[in-house]
Design an enzyme around this catalytic site. Structure first.
Site, PDB file in Angstrom:
ATOM      1  N   HIS A   1      -3.162  -3.861   8.236  1.00 25.45           N
ATOM      2  CA  HIS A   1      -3.844  -2.626   8.629  1.00 25.45           C
ATOM      3  C   HIS A   1      -4.954  -2.258   7.654  1.00 25.45           C
ATOM      4  O   HIS A   1      -4.693  -1.827   6.536  1.00 25.45           O
ATOM      5  CB  HIS A   1      -2.797  -1.501   8.728  1.00 25.45           C
ATOM      6  CG  HIS A   1      -3.349  -0.229   9.280  1.00 25.45           C
ATOM      7  ND1 HIS A   1      -2.896   1.007   8.902  1.00 25.45           N
ATOM      8  CD2 HIS A   1      -4.334   0.006  10.183  1.00 25.45           C
ATOM      9  CE1 HIS A   1      -3.579   1.936   9.549  1.00 25.45           C
ATOM     10  NE2 HIS A   1      -4.453   1.354  10.327  1.00 25.45           N
TER      11      HIS A   1
ATOM     12  N   MET B   1     -13.919  -2.500  13.666  1.00 24.44           N
ATOM     13  CA  MET B   1     -13.018  -3.059  12.660  1.00 24.44           C
ATOM     14  C   MET B   1     -13.217  -4.569  12.531  1.00 24.44           C
ATOM     15  O   MET B   1     -13.322  -5.098  11.416  1.00 24.44           O
ATOM     16  CB  MET B   1     -11.561  -2.754  13.010  1.00 24.44           C
ATOM     17  CG  MET B   1     -11.239  -1.286  13.029  1.00 24.44           C
ATOM     18  SD  MET B   1     -11.665  -0.425  11.498  1.00 24.44           S
ATOM     19  CE  MET B   1     -10.369  -0.976  10.410  1.00 24.44           C
TER      20      MET B   1
ATOM     21  N   ASP C   1      -0.587   0.101 -11.332  1.00 24.01           N
ATOM     22  CA  ASP C   1      -1.463  -1.038 -11.005  1.00 24.01           C
ATOM     23  C   ASP C   1      -0.913  -2.340 -11.569  1.00 24.01           C
ATOM     24  O   ASP C   1      -0.914  -3.371 -10.910  1.00 24.01           O
ATOM     25  CB  ASP C   1      -2.857  -0.806 -11.605  1.00 24.01           C
ATOM     26  CG  ASP C   1      -3.804  -0.214 -10.590  1.00 24.01           C
ATOM     27  OD1 ASP C   1      -3.568  -0.406  -9.387  1.00 24.01           O
ATOM     28  OD2 ASP C   1      -4.771   0.451 -11.004  1.00 24.01           O
TER      29      ASP C   1
ATOM     30  N   ASN D   1      -0.522   6.580   7.736  1.00 23.29           N
ATOM     31  CA  ASN D   1      -0.707   7.528   8.834  1.00 23.29           C
ATOM     32  C   ASN D   1       0.529   8.390   9.046  1.00 23.29           C
ATOM     33  O   ASN D   1       0.431   9.539   9.453  1.00 23.29           O
ATOM     34  CB  ASN D   1      -1.098   6.806  10.123  1.00 23.29           C
ATOM     35  CG  ASN D   1      -2.564   6.404  10.082  1.00 23.29           C
ATOM     36  OD1 ASN D   1      -3.354   7.019   9.371  1.00 23.29           O
ATOM     37  ND2 ASN D   1      -2.927   5.367  10.811  1.00 23.29           N
TER      38      ASN D   1
ATOM     39  N   ASN E   1     -11.066   2.258   7.941  1.00 24.22           N
ATOM     40  CA  ASN E   1     -12.466   2.287   8.352  1.00 24.22           C
ATOM     41  C   ASN E   1     -13.298   3.156   7.395  1.00 24.22           C
ATOM     42  O   ASN E   1     -12.886   4.280   7.129  1.00 24.22           O
ATOM     43  CB  ASN E   1     -12.495   2.878   9.779  1.00 24.22           C
ATOM     44  CG  ASN E   1     -13.864   2.833  10.397  1.00 24.22           C
ATOM     45  OD1 ASN E   1     -14.738   2.080   9.959  1.00 24.22           O
ATOM     46  ND2 ASN E   1     -14.075   3.650  11.413  1.00 24.22           N
TER      47      ASN E   1
ATOM     48  N   LYS F   1      -2.981  -6.352  23.535  1.00 26.10           N
ATOM     49  CA  LYS F   1      -2.693  -6.997  22.244  1.00 26.10           C
ATOM     50  C   LYS F   1      -1.655  -8.103  22.413  1.00 26.10           C
ATOM     51  O   LYS F   1      -1.810  -9.205  21.866  1.00 26.10           O
ATOM     52  CB  LYS F   1      -2.212  -5.955  21.227  1.00 26.10           C
ATOM     53  CG  LYS F   1      -3.357  -5.126  20.643  1.00 26.10           C
ATOM     54  CD  LYS F   1      -2.924  -4.351  19.418  1.00 26.10           C
ATOM     55  CE  LYS F   1      -3.947  -3.353  18.924  1.00 26.10           C
ATOM     56  NZ  LYS F   1      -5.148  -3.913  18.301  1.00 26.10           N
TER      57      LYS F   1
ATOM     58  N   ASP G   1     -14.797 -12.669  20.441  1.00 24.73           N
ATOM     59  CA  ASP G   1     -14.749 -11.495  21.316  1.00 24.73           C
ATOM     60  C   ASP G   1     -14.802 -12.013  22.749  1.00 24.73           C
ATOM     61  O   ASP G   1     -15.017 -13.209  22.991  1.00 24.73           O
ATOM     62  CB  ASP G   1     -15.933 -10.559  21.020  1.00 24.73           C
ATOM     63  CG  ASP G   1     -15.637  -9.109  21.401  1.00 24.73           C
ATOM     64  OD1 ASP G   1     -15.547  -8.259  20.499  1.00 24.73           O
ATOM     65  OD2 ASP G   1     -15.492  -8.834  22.623  1.00 24.73           O
TER      66      ASP G   1
ATOM     67  N   SER H   1      -3.206   0.345  14.556  1.00 28.52           N
ATOM     68  CA  SER H   1      -2.903   1.511  13.718  1.00 28.52           C
ATOM     69  C   SER H   1      -1.637   2.210  14.180  1.00 28.52           C
ATOM     70  O   SER H   1      -1.062   2.984  13.428  1.00 28.52           O
ATOM     71  CB  SER H   1      -4.031   2.543  13.719  1.00 28.52           C
ATOM     72  OG  SER H   1      -5.154   2.109  14.382  1.00 28.52           O
TER      73      SER H   1
HETATM   74  P1  NAD Z   1     -13.578  -1.371  19.152  1.00 32.08           P
HETATM   75  O1  NAD Z   1     -13.431  -0.812  20.501  1.00 32.08           O
HETATM   76  O2  NAD Z   1     -14.769  -1.006  18.327  1.00 32.08           O
HETATM   77  O3  NAD Z   1     -13.553  -2.940  19.222  1.00 32.08           O
HETATM   78  C1  NAD Z   1     -12.693  -3.680  20.025  1.00 32.08           C
HETATM   79  C2  NAD Z   1     -13.343  -5.008  20.311  1.00 32.08           C
HETATM   80  O4  NAD Z   1     -12.377  -5.861  20.878  1.00 32.08           O
HETATM   81  C3  NAD Z   1     -14.504  -4.916  21.328  1.00 32.08           C
HETATM   82  O5  NAD Z   1     -15.631  -5.579  20.791  1.00 32.08           O
HETATM   83  C4  NAD Z   1     -13.968  -5.647  22.563  1.00 32.08           C
HETATM   84  O6  NAD Z   1     -14.984  -6.330  23.260  1.00 32.08           O
HETATM   85  C5  NAD Z   1     -12.994  -6.611  21.897  1.00 32.08           C
HETATM   86  N1  NAD Z   1     -11.968  -7.118  22.787  1.00 32.08           N
HETATM   87  C6  NAD Z   1     -11.288  -6.483  23.756  1.00 32.08           C
HETATM   88  N2  NAD Z   1     -10.399  -7.334  24.333  1.00 32.08           N
HETATM   89  C7  NAD Z   1     -10.520  -8.519  23.677  1.00 32.08           C
HETATM   90  C8  NAD Z   1      -9.890  -9.793  23.794  1.00 32.08           C
HETATM   91  N3  NAD Z   1      -8.994 -10.000  24.745  1.00 32.08           N
HETATM   92  N4  NAD Z   1     -10.273 -10.764  22.940  1.00 32.08           N
HETATM   93  C9  NAD Z   1     -11.205 -10.555  22.023  1.00 32.08           C
HETATM   94  N5  NAD Z   1     -11.854  -9.394  21.886  1.00 32.08           N
HETATM   95  C10 NAD Z   1     -11.512  -8.382  22.690  1.00 32.08           C
HETATM   96  O7  NAD Z   1     -12.234  -0.998  18.382  1.00 32.08           O
HETATM   97  P2  NAD Z   1     -11.962  -0.826  16.818  1.00 32.08           P
HETATM   98  O8  NAD Z   1     -12.210   0.573  16.450  1.00 32.08           O
HETATM   99  O9  NAD Z   1     -12.641  -1.913  16.071  1.00 32.08           O
HETATM  100  O10 NAD Z   1     -10.388  -1.038  16.759  1.00 32.08           O
HETATM  101  C11 NAD Z   1      -9.797  -2.301  16.844  1.00 32.08           C
HETATM  102  C12 NAD Z   1      -8.363  -2.218  16.360  1.00 32.08           C
HETATM  103  O11 NAD Z   1      -8.333  -1.740  15.027  1.00 32.08           O
HETATM  104  C13 NAD Z   1      -7.498  -1.264  17.163  1.00 32.08           C
HETATM  105  O12 NAD Z   1      -6.210  -1.796  17.253  1.00 32.08           O
HETATM  106  C14 NAD Z   1      -7.497  -0.007  16.329  1.00 32.08           C
HETATM  107  O13 NAD Z   1      -6.358   0.800  16.532  1.00 32.08           O
HETATM  108  C15 NAD Z   1      -7.496  -0.594  14.941  1.00 32.08           C
HETATM  109  N6  NAD Z   1      -8.002   0.276  13.879  1.00 32.08           N
HETATM  110  C16 NAD Z   1      -9.100   1.028  14.096  1.00 32.08           C
HETATM  111  C17 NAD Z   1      -9.573   1.860  13.088  1.00 32.08           C
HETATM  112  C18 NAD Z   1     -10.817   2.683  13.290  1.00 32.08           C
HETATM  113  O14 NAD Z   1     -11.003   3.645  12.535  1.00 32.08           O
HETATM  114  N7  NAD Z   1     -11.664   2.362  14.242  1.00 32.08           N
HETATM  115  C19 NAD Z   1      -8.899   1.893  11.850  1.00 32.08           C
HETATM  116  C20 NAD Z   1      -7.793   1.084  11.657  1.00 32.08           C
HETATM  117  C21 NAD Z   1      -7.350   0.271  12.692  1.00 32.08           C
END
Ligand code: NAD
Length: 717
Positions: A452, A326, A298, A502, A455, A409, A345, A431
């Protein structure tokens, strides 16, 4: 000046009262190293030799810090010494502290800042303690796998009662002045500017006979005042609670309670011997070795972050793209920790969901009394929902958290790049997608990196900061600083499929898949791994992560590392995926889930699962616990080694910290590389060879074999 050393000075104040000032030369904080202890001894001797001295005020010459404790680097290196030498070291410090207590005059500690560990134990040797409102006291030794060894377990219960002392020592937390006053660990709390004056006035009251300082000394030197029956009950109750909180694998808190009980009926000097004997035993445990190593890791990480902070840009306003699970979590965490954030969003429902989630989390804090209701409004107001880029001009950092699709993305990142300042930093919370790939269409790839989160964002302490091929040092430094400001542990890694965490987690799931295929009962695997120290077993973890997420991520990993992460057989997880059993979120996976009264999903055994997976699992076979542990842990550890050898992570310390903070690796095992060091690199290589026929995931690397031959370890000790 009555005495002047490199750590302590004795200065005349007024009316025969002296200041015993700790001000360690060349250091920004006071800590007890060998030099300081010897110096304290000399200062006490000088006080004794001067017949004009009537009373002593112990102070700190450092602003805001009283004494942080023992010098861990120096002190813990003595843990490796023979028992007798370690015992002598502990007893010699106690002799000095007893010398302070035994001065035939009133002594008062004037605590201006944090007084922790040995720094608080020296205060306990004084007759009275007065603390500034900015101070804090505590005995955090259990966090190093030990307990207080300089009289803390003896004096504290005699001062504040056995029950309170057990809570303080077994919990290891720093206590605020009000809490310390309430139990009698300090005698007064005063404004910082009144500290010295109050301490002097306490000495005067003791000298005039208004306060009985001799009674104070005697109270601490006598056996603990507890009627027999009460004492039995106190210790029995405390032991139960402490054992439950510490779990079966962390010995120090329970050892502390046992020691307090053991020396309760003894006078100080004998009690201190009992404490010292137990201390020496604890210092030699593998857990102490692991916790000390963690502390050093740490420290190293903090130092690295401090170095980076010099080139980091300020982050005063952030933005998150995507208000999903997220994005909503990131917005909450940023706002809660003081960085206002735009939450964008494409759908109003998305924004509403994100805000509802943030409101829920904040309301919980308020309901638990952990947040002022007025602050809740402030935090919520600093999350600004939006459907457009109109307010992005003054944003310092953007976190992209939209759906996990490379095209979407890339489009979103290219779009936002046109709406922010040229020096703004862009990040992605992907991820699985390569950061270097995402940077390809950007105009300023040097300003882009991965960020990254895990959750749920508010609860998971790790953020992986992923450096793409073109990411600049300044960008990395800025994102590390922002992650820290959000209260997270940031670990910088290089780009590769799965990044670090991961990449290492999926081979562990690979170990699970092959165990189940070979006929292991997954409930048993979960139980064994939980007993080993994981917060949840692999089947349960897959359900929580999401079977669909796991399924897709596994494919990415297989593409990235085809030599060892592909398989030509169907796993139990594949069956779950095909059946639409995505885990907790759909109410079924390896287990089934029902909401409990508090609205939390409760895990239940699902009797339909054995039939469902019967086509892909072999004949039921009884595996012993050790084999399960080995078949699960070796692939995870091997992949950590590979990631380290590939330069994905810079040091063993960072690799281990990422696993501890990112996936709940059992803390008392210290991380994958410390775990290997503890068992011995050669033993680990033998284990890996034993299972290498199952999958290349188990096969040792050549470098590891060389390390084993050379008798080297990851931490170089
Ligand atoms: P989610 O589906 O809950 O949320 C995605 C959001 O993005 C939605 O609200 C959607 O309306 C919005 N969206 C889509 N296109 C868009 C755009 N062009 N502009 C703005 N908003 C837009 O997904 P999530 O689980 O929150 O995951 C989001 C990212 O985080 C992904 O890349 C995922 O791989 C990553 N991630 C997820 C987790 C998990 O456990 N859920 C953990 C780490 C990383």
């Amino acid at each position: 000046m009555i005495y002047q050393g490199k750590a302590f000075k004795v200065l005349a104040l007024e009316d025969g009262i002296v200041e015993l000032r700790f001000d360690l030369e060349g250091e920004s904080v006071n800590k007890f190293n060998q030099l300081a202890i010897e110096d304290l001894n000399a200062a006490i001797e000088a006080i004794k030799a001067d017949s004009s001295v009537q009373g002593v005020v112990l102070t700190s010459g450092k602003d805001g810090v009283f004494i942080v404790g023992a010098d861990i680097m120096e002190f813990t290196s003595t843990f490796k010494q023979a028992d007798e030498e370690l015992m002598n070291m502990v007893l010699s410090v106690n002799k000095v502290f007893n010398g302070l207590e035994d001065l035939d005059m009133p002594t008062v500690a004037a605590i201006n800042g944090s007084a922790l560990g040995g720094g608080f134990e020296v205060c306990l040797a004084a007759d009275f303690r007065v603390i500034s409102t900015k101070g804090g006291v505590g005995l955090p030794e259990v966090k190093l796998g030990i307990y207080p060894g300089w009289g803390g377990t003896v004096r504290l219960p005699r001062l504040i009662g056995a029950d309170n002392a057990v809570e303080w020592i077994a919990g290891g937390r720093e206590q605020k002045p009000a809490a310390a006053l309430k139990v009698g660990a300090v005698d007064a709390v005063v404004a910082p500017e009144k500290l010295l004056e109050s301490a002097i006035s306490l000495v005067k009251s003791a000298l005039s006979g208004d306060l009985d300082f001799r009674a104070r000394k005697e109270e601490k030197k006598a056996p603990l005042k507890l009627p027999m029956l009460e004492s039995l009950m106190v210790f029995e109750t405390c032991m139960g609670v402490v054992r439950q909180q510490a779990g079966p694998n962390i010995p120090a808190p329970v050892a502390a309670v046992k020691t307090i009980k053991k020396h309760a009926e003894l006078p100080r000097d004998e009690a201190i011997e009992v404490e010292a004997k137990g201390f020496v035993k604890l210092a030699k445990t593998p857990e102490a070795d692991v916790f000390v190593n963690l502390f050093l890791n740490d420290q190293m990480l903090k130092k690295k972050a401090k170095g980076m902070a010099k080139i980091a840009s300020k982050v005063e306003k952030a933005a998150v793209l995507g208000a999903g699970i997220m994005g909503g979590g990131i917005a909450y965490q940023s706002a809660y920790k003081g960085t206002p954030i735009l939450m964008k969003d494409i759908a109003q429902e998305g924004l509403d969901l994100g805000l509802t989630e943030a409101t829920k989390l904040l309301s919980k804090r308020v309901a638990r009394g952990r947040m002022d209701p007025a602050k809740m409004g402030q935090v919520l107001n600093s999350i600004v929902p939006t459907l457009s880029y109109s307010e992005f001009k003054d944003v310092d950092v953007v976190v992209e958290a939209v759906v996990e699709n490379v095209k979407v993305k890339k489009a979103v990142l290219a779009d936002v790049e046109n709406h922010v300042r040229e020096d703004a930093v862009l990040t992605s919370n992907t991820s699985t997608i390569s950061i270097t790939e995402l940077a390809k269409d950007l105009k300023r790839p040097e300003n882009f990196c991965g960020m990254h989160f895990f959750n749920p964002v508010h609860a998971m302490p790790l953020v992986e900061v992923i450096r793409g091929e073109k990411t600049s040092d300044k960008t990395v430094a800025t994102v590390v600083a922002y992650a820290q400001k959000m209260g997270k542990t940031a670990i910088v890694v290089n780009d590769c499929p799965g990044f670090l965490v991961n990449r290492v987690l999926f081979p562990y799931f690979g170990g699970f898949a092959s165990l189940v295929k070979d006929g292991a009962n997954f409930h048993k695997v979960d139980k064994v791994m939980e007993r080993f120290g994981w917060p949840m077993g692999p089947a349960y973890l897959l359900d929580v992560v999401g079977i669909d997420t796991g399924f897709h991520a596994e494919q990415v990993m297989a593409e990235g590392f085809p030599d060892r992460m592909t398989r030509d057989w169907k796993s139990a997880m594949d069956v779950m995926y095909e059946a639409g059993r995505f885990g907790q979120k759909t109410g079924s996976g390896f287990y089934k889930y029902e909401m409990d009264k508090k609205g939390k999903p409760k895990k239940l055994v699902d009797d339909s699962v054995p039939a469902l997976i019967s086509g892909v699992v072999g004949e039921a076979k009884e595996f012993d616990d050790q084999e399960i542990i080995e078949r699960m842990m070796v692939p995870l550890c091997m992949e950590t080694i590979r990631a380290y050898e590939d330069g994905i992570v810079a040091t063993p310390a960072e690799a281990d910290l990422a696993l501890l903070n990112g996936i709940g690796f059992p803390i008392f095992r210290g991380g994958a590389l410390k775990y290997i060091d503890t068992m011995g690199v050669d033993t680990f290589v033998e284990l890996a060879d034993k299972y290498a026929h199952i999958s290349p995931l188990y096969a040792p690397t050549e470098k590891l074999r060389e390390m084993a031959r050379a008798g080297k370890t990851f931490y170089g000790v």
